[in-house]
Design a protein around this motif. Structure first.
Motif, PDB file in Angstrom:
ATOM      1  N   LYS A 155       0.825  -1.208   0.000  1.00 31.71           N
ATOM      2  CA  LYS A 155       0.000   0.000   0.000  1.00 31.71           C
ATOM      3  C   LYS A 155       0.861   1.259   0.000  1.00 31.71           C
ATOM      4  O   LYS A 155       0.525   2.253  -0.635  1.00 31.71           O
ATOM      5  N   ALA A 156       1.949   1.208   0.729  1.00 29.95           N
ATOM      6  CA  ALA A 156       2.824   2.377   0.765  1.00 29.95           C
ATOM      7  C   ALA A 156       3.403   2.634  -0.624  1.00 29.95           C
ATOM      8  O   ALA A 156       3.481   3.780  -1.077  1.00 29.95           O
ATOM      9  N   ILE A 157       3.785   1.567  -1.318  1.00 30.77           N
ATOM     10  CA  ILE A 157       4.346   1.743  -2.658  1.00 30.77           C
ATOM     11  C   ILE A 157       3.284   2.296  -3.605  1.00 30.77           C
ATOM     12  O   ILE A 157       3.549   3.162  -4.438  1.00 30.77           O
ATOM     13  N   GLY A 182       2.159   8.590  -1.133  1.00 34.32           N
ATOM     14  CA  GLY A 182       0.910   9.038  -0.496  1.00 34.32           C
ATOM     15  C   GLY A 182      -0.152   9.483  -1.470  1.00 34.32           C
ATOM     16  O   GLY A 182      -1.167  10.035  -1.071  1.00 34.32           O
ATOM     17  N   SER A 183       0.064   9.258  -2.766  1.00 33.41           N
ATOM     18  CA  SER A 183      -0.965   9.639  -3.736  1.00 33.41           C
ATOM     19  C   SER A 183      -1.212   8.490  -4.695  1.00 33.41           C
ATOM     20  O   SER A 183      -0.317   8.090  -5.445  1.00 33.41           O
ATOM     21  N   THR A 184      -2.409   7.922  -4.607  1.00 38.82           N
ATOM     22  CA  THR A 184      -2.730   6.801  -5.486  1.00 38.82           C
ATOM     23  C   THR A 184      -2.661   7.204  -6.955  1.00 38.82           C
ATOM     24  O   THR A 184      -2.066   6.489  -7.758  1.00 38.82           O
ATOM     25  N   LEU A 223      -3.298  -4.719  -6.594  1.00 39.47           N
ATOM     26  CA  LEU A 223      -4.471  -5.578  -6.443  1.00 39.47           C
ATOM     27  C   LEU A 223      -4.632  -5.769  -4.941  1.00 39.47           C
ATOM     28  O   LEU A 223      -3.867  -6.485  -4.328  1.00 39.47           O
ATOM     29  N   PRO A 224      -5.614  -5.089  -4.314  1.00 42.64           N
ATOM     30  CA  PRO A 224      -5.623  -5.058  -2.848  1.00 42.64           C
ATOM     31  C   PRO A 224      -6.032  -6.392  -2.233  1.00 42.64           C
ATOM     32  O   PRO A 224      -6.639  -7.246  -2.878  1.00 42.64           O
ATOM     33  N   GLU A 225      -5.648  -6.538  -0.968  1.00 44.89           N
ATOM     34  CA  GLU A 225      -5.887  -7.779  -0.247  1.00 44.89           C
ATOM     35  C   GLU A 225      -7.382  -8.043  -0.090  1.00 44.89           C
ATOM     36  O   GLU A 225      -7.862  -9.137  -0.314  1.00 44.89           O
TER      37      GLU A 225
END
Lengths: 320, 366, 517
Positions: C301-303, C324-326, C337-339
């Protein structure tokens, strides 16, 4: 054997229920229309249709903005106050001519929208709370600007309110154009698509890189401007600015129209056609009761029944 | 994952938002409304206003009240402080004229006046009045929002023997014990007079409609009762075929009337329980292409717009509900504080505007 | 003190606990561990009266009991301290301590003086000196937790359940907490301690119970259980079974000399990540290993810009990306691809088509208008390529199977033509067939030159799928497995390593904190 038939019956019932949720509002409009055709004298007249269309226009325009807000999983309670604010501003700036006055009124609506949107998108205030704050503040400001009812003598405004083109009142033309425009925006623009995604699942939309905050602010700006348009049209029709009563309880009528029209309160879906039909349904309902001179309390009860039915339908939708 | 908006940016945005609203308010500084000059004319014209006239002589019939019976002490009105508590925002002509009249009369008499406005919140009115008492008001004039719930105020007032006069609405308490007297209009009588006007205009025949006021309001019920009773009694030929609420608002009066004239094109007359709904009805008739006078309209209140409506031929009669309580209220206070008797119920004489006097009396309308 | 026998609990479609035996003894700190879905929280909730058992019985103090509500359990002396402190932030510390049982003076009013005195004494016992009149929220998280603990102790608790109590604490606060736990133990209180931090478990706990898939797989003295064995038990891999897999099919197959496409350097997020550096070369699959809570998802997520970092850099193909910016990360070519697929991935109410086009939307429009024809082409391409099974592109994504939902998400990101794919548990909760398909897809994508960062709780998948594995522990990198070392055995050893060994590997050890600049 019995199980089988039972299964089919429930399946049929469910399909019927689903259909009713989807198209119930149109059915309601048709039924009320037919009832009136038979029972209400002078119902089938151009004049009457004209009156109904003119009367429904402001509610419809506000409901369009409300549909956007609800589609983003929010709500805009400030719309009634924005109408009052726009009528105040309109009256205050009419000295510069109607064009400038209308622009100022619409800018006023946009500013309230920016305030609403910023509170929601940046500060993270819940929509119902943020817009409630602006609802109170907006009405207060409107009354500070214009403490009491003031007549509007401008001929252009009067023409806007009661004139027509080819027999169709301007007010109705504007409402129809806005309905088409909002429908187009929802269906065909990135803004519309993003809005629906945000309404359905905000975390997913954020992770997909959508400009969530920008979209949310724009939603409330749209809602504010549409409410301001409704305020201007209502003022033109009344040929008077009455900030203390204009737009009272408008937020409830608009929410009712949107919800009755099949837009779920949980967001992610906007039905513009349904919203139009919802507004028309409520208008027809009120009109029917007035024309038959039923006690005013009946109107309130009938509206309550419609809302309960709509909420029931929404609940069913939510379960799926 | 919760949204993690950096704090400092957030507060900057909030500031921006509030700033925008403030600037909106400032914008009104350079506003230029349509008829600024006309307003000034209006202002000067209303200086020529007239105070109320009492319908029932002040010490004639009915129970009276004297300072001894009430238990207060004699004071000179000139050196007294009078507290005035207004119930609703001065956002409609009636309230504006009412407050202005009290203030003007206090000025004229050289009496020190303290005012408060409850903004339609009853709890605020209670604390308003208590404030006025605390600030040293010797006499109170109250325009009550509600009739009930005044016990706490009456208790603190009677502890200090402060005479109270209520205007335009009554409170449910004992006259000459909890308060001195009530000055106000007789709403039933207003309804009756509107009926008389309607009978005269229509010739006593035809179908008429009533635009009711807000539901659950005593003004609405009394104005309706007076009108209906008088019609039934005097003109059985007039049939009331339509009764819908216009909620005392112009817009609602307009939309209801629009529906009315379509479903009942043969309507002869419309009785609007206030001027605003009547003006809405005029709008509706104009929109439907009717000629002035085609439908007879009778309204109550006597605002300038409505009286102008008579001059223009759209409205047939306006029964006045006089908001200028100043002179009569102070006169009553003066009489009372001198030790003389005043009536417990002072019903004021409301005048009326018809085609005969509308033009000449336009200046009297508020 | 508190024990359960043959406990079973089912939820619709899931058997959360089956025939679990568990005993917490007085004066003992009992570790309760297991990976996600192992049944830890269900067990705790049964013990504290939140859930009712389907089968089995709870014995408390030698007698069978049945707690109908959490309140009943509390009154009986079972206190729970959650990660999130469940007190009233605006009330004073003392009020919080005595909430609901304030000392009353005459007239039934709260006797503030006595309350403040008692509160100060209670906190002093725990080594905490604060002004008890101040509102609770002015205290640090650690101090707040102490207050919660003090409250638990002062209600005469005999069993204290702690659910990941150290997850948001500074090292100094952890020391204090451990001091308190030892004190509780001396007083004969039974402590049930849930944590993923192995070092902590070995330091403070006496006994351990390992849960996996709703069953107890081990219970006994923690001192008698090797770290490696503990990890093996949690992950469900018997050490003896661990095959010496050797190289995966990727190893050597990719050009390891190429410049990294993704370089994340020294990412630090307070309490979550400490100087995590990860680099991925084009065509390479890099695995992120570690236990639950080790910082795997947080790193991804940080990356991807979804978790603001306190420090650290992310560089993609030589260009630095704003953290900090998607949107910035997406523009740079990073896709995540989130958990939590259902909550953060799919937009359930929208169609397959809209979901695939979602991220690419800004690029697929002109003047704000959506280019429907181009969307249709892209949707068609990817539905075919990823073999997405849907009735039509118009079908709602919420109605699809888990595997197809995952493919839709993959399609959404592939449509962006990313340079780096971050896959967080890409095969969790999808059936075997779809799992194999997704795994094959990951292979193909790497072959096409994408850099892939793969997170998986399944050691087999991680080892089989990755060219390199970076092992995280307590938010820091403990080891990087390359070449022949990419084996399940090495993975588990790395996870189990004691802090002394890892200290040299990272230069920092596991001591969290100290990087907040």
């Amino acid at each position: 054997m019995t199980d089988l038939t039972l299964g089919r019956v429930t399946a049929d019932r469910e399909r019927l229920l689903a259909l009713l949720q989807e198209y119930g509002v149109y059915l309601g409009v048709v039924v009320l229309f037919l009832v009136n055709t038979v029972f209400t004298p002078h119902f089938l007249s151009t004049e009457n249709f004209r009156t109904q269309a003119v009367q429904v226009a402001p509610v419809l325009i506000v409901a369009l903005g409300m549909a956007l807000a609800i589609g983003s999983e929010g709500v805009d309670l400030a719309v009634g106050s924005v109408m009052a604010l726009s009528t105040s501003l309109l009256s205050l700036y009419l000295g510069y001519g109607p064009g400038i006055a209308v622009v100022v009124a619409l800018v006023g609506g946009a500013v309230v929208g920016v305030a609403n949107g910023s509170l929601i998108a940046f500060v993270g205030v819940q929509p119902i709370v943020a817009t409630l704050a602006l609802m109170v503040a907006g009405r207060g400001l409107a009354l500070v600007l214009l403490p009491q009812l003031k007549d509007v003598h401008d001929p252009a405004m009067a023409e806007l309110g009661s004139g027509d083109a080819l027999g169709v009142p301007y007010v109705v033309l504007i409402a129809a154009a806005l309905a088409l425009l909002v429908g187009f925006v929802v269906r065909r623009t990135t803004f519309g698509r993003s809005l629906l995604a945000i309404g359905d699942s905000r975390p997913a939309a954020r992770l997909a890189g959508l400009p969530v905050r920008r979209v949310l602010i724009l939603v409330y700006v749209c809602s504010g401007v549409l409410a301001a348009v409704a305020g201007v049209l209502a003022t033109a029709r009344l040929t008077a600015s009455d900030p203390s009563s204009l737009g009272n309880l408008m937020e409830l009528s608009a929410i009712t129209a949107v919800v009755v029209g099949g837009t779920p309160l949980s967001g992610g879906r906007i039905r513009i056609g349904g919203t139009v039909a919802g507004a028309v349904l409520i208008q027809l309902l009120t009109t029917t009761l007035i024309k038959h001179d039923l006690p005013p309390s009946w109107t309130q009860i009938a509206q309550a029944v419609v809302i309960v039915l709509a909420v029931y339908a929404a609940r069913e939708r939510g379960k799926r | 994952m919760k949204p993690l908006a950096p704090r400092h940016r957030t507060s900057a945005r909030t500031l921006l938002a509030t700033g925008l609203i403030t600037s909106l308010a400032l914008v009104s500084g350079c506003a230029k409304s349509e008829d600024d000059t006309a307003d000034k004319d209006k202002g000067s014209a209303s200086q020529s206003e007239q105070g109320q006239v009492v319908a029932s002589p002040s010490t004639g019939s009915g129970p009276t009240c004297s300072i001894d019976a009430y238990g207060a002490e004699k004071i000179d009105l000139k050196s007294a402080t009078v507290g005035f508590s207004q119930s609703e925002k001065e956002a409609n002509p009636f309230r504006i004229a009412e407050t202005a009249s009290i203030k003007a009369e206090a000025d004229k008499q050289g009496v020190k006046l303290l005012t408060a406005n409850a903004q339609s919140q009853f709890s605020k009115q209670i604390s308003d009045v208590q404030d006025l008492i605390a600030k040293g008001a010797d006499l109170l004039v109250i325009a009550p929002l509600n009739s009930d719930g005044w016990e706490p105020v009456l208790r603190s007032a009677s502890a200090k023997h402060i005479p109270i006069i209520t205007i335009d609405r009554k409170i449910n308490a004992t006259a000459c014990k909890d308060y001195v007297s009530f000055i106000g209009s007789d709403f039933v009588e207003q309804g009756k007079r509107a009926a008389d006007q309607m009978i005269e205009s229509t010739g006593g025949k035809g179908e008429i409609a009533i635009l009711l006021g807000a539901a659950g309001n005593n003004v609405t019920t009394e104005r309706t009762k007076g009108f209906e009773d008088r019609i039934k009694e005097k003109a059985p030929g007039l049939k009331i075929v339509f009764k819908q609420t216009g909620e005392f608002a112009r817009e609602k009066g307009q939309s209801v009337t629009e529906n009315l004239i379509q479903s009942k094109p043969g309507i002869t007359g419309i009785y609007a329980e206030n001027d605003e709904m009547g003006l809405g009805a005029v709008n509706a008739l104009k929109g439907a292409g009717k000629k002035p006078g085609a439908v007879k309209i009778v309204t109550i209140d006597g605002t300038r717009n409505a009286v102008q409506g008579i001059v223009d031929g759209w409205i047939d009669g306006v029964v006045e509900s006089n908001p200028r309580f100043g002179p009569l209220a102070f006169q009553t206070l003066d009489t009372f504080t001198k030790g003389e008797k005043v009536s417990q119920d002072i019903v004021i004489q409301d005048s009326a505007y018809t085609k005969d006097n509308a033009k000449s009396d336009l200046g009297k309308a508020y | 003190m508190l024990s359960v026998n043959g406990l079973s609990k089912s939820f619709p479609g899931v058997k959360a606990l089956s025939s679990v035996d568990f005993t917490a003894r007085a004066g003992e700190v009992h570790a309760l561990i297991g990976e996600n879905g192992a049944g830890k929280s269900t067990l705790i909730k049964v013990l504290t009266g939140v859930y009712q058992p389907d089968e089995g019985e709870v014995t408390y103090d030698g007698a069978p009991v049945r707690f109908a509500t959490p309140l009943q359990a509390q009154h009986a002396g079972i206190s729970t301290i959650y990660q999130e402190v469940n007190l009233v932030p605006l009330m004073s510390v003392a009020r919080n301590l005595f909430l609901g049982r304030e000392p009353r003076g005459r007239l039934g009013l709260i006797d503030f003086r006595s309350m403040h005195r008692q509160a100060e004494a209670a906190l002093r016992d725990l080594g905490l000196r604060v002004d008890v009149r101040r509102p609770l929220r002015e205290l640090g998280v650690g101090a707040q937790q102490m207050v919660a603990l003090a409250r638990a102790v002062s209600v005469d608790a005999r069993v204290v359940v702690m659910d990941e109590p150290t997850s948001s604490l500074e090292p100094r606060e952890v020391r204090t907490l451990f001091g308190v736990i030892r004190m509780l133990r001396e007083r004969g209180i039974a402590v049930i301690y849930v944590s993923h931090r192995l070092d902590e478990l070995y330091e403070i706990c006496d006994a351990v119970t390992v849960l996996r898939d709703g069953k107890v797989v081990h219970t006994g003295r923690i001192a008698e259980l090797e770290r490696l064995r503990l990890v093996a038990l949690m992950l469900g891999r018997e050490i003896a079974d661990v095959r010496q897999e050797g190289l995966t099919k990727f190893a050597g197959g990719h050009d390891t000399e190429a410049e990294p496409v993704l370089e994340a350097q020294e990412l630090t997020v307070r309490h979550q990540l400490h100087d995590v550096s990860v680099s991925v070369r084009p065509g390479e699959v890099v695995g992120l290993g570690g236990l639950l809570g080790s910082g795997r998802s947080e790193t991804a997520k940080a990356i991807a810009g979804a978790l603001p970092t306190d420090s650290g850099r992310v560089v993609v193909a030589g260009v630095r990306v704003r953290t900090g910016s998607t949107p910035a990360a997406i523009r740079a070519g990073i896709s995540l691809l989130p958990e939590d697929r259902k909550a953060e991935g799919i937009v359930p109410g929208l169609s397959v088509r809209e979901n695939i086009a979602l991220a690419a939307l800004p690029g697929l429009s002109r003047f704000g208008l959506v280019d429907e024809a181009r969307i249709d082409r892209i949707v068609e391409t990817f539905m075919e390529r990823l073999r997405i099974k849907a009735a039509s592109p118009q079908q709602k994504v919420g109605e699809l199977s888990g595997g197809n939902q995952q493919k839709v998400l993959l399609a959404r990101w592939l449509a962006m033509q990313p340079k780096v794919l971050l896959l967080d548990e890409p095969t969790r909760g999808i059936d075997v067939g779809a799992k194999a398909e997704v795994q094959k897809l990951i292979d193909e994508l790497a072959d096409d030159g994408l850099g892939v960062l793969l997170i998986s709780s399944d050691p087999e998948e991680l080892i089989e799928g990755s060219d390199r594995v970076i092992v995280l522990k307590d938010g820091a990198v403990v080891e990087e497995l390359t070449g022949d070392a990419v084996t399940e055995d090495r993975l588990m050893r790395a996870i189990a390593t004691a802090p002394a060994v890892t200290a040299t590997a990272t230069g920092e050890g596991t001591g969290p904190g100290g990087h907040d600049d």
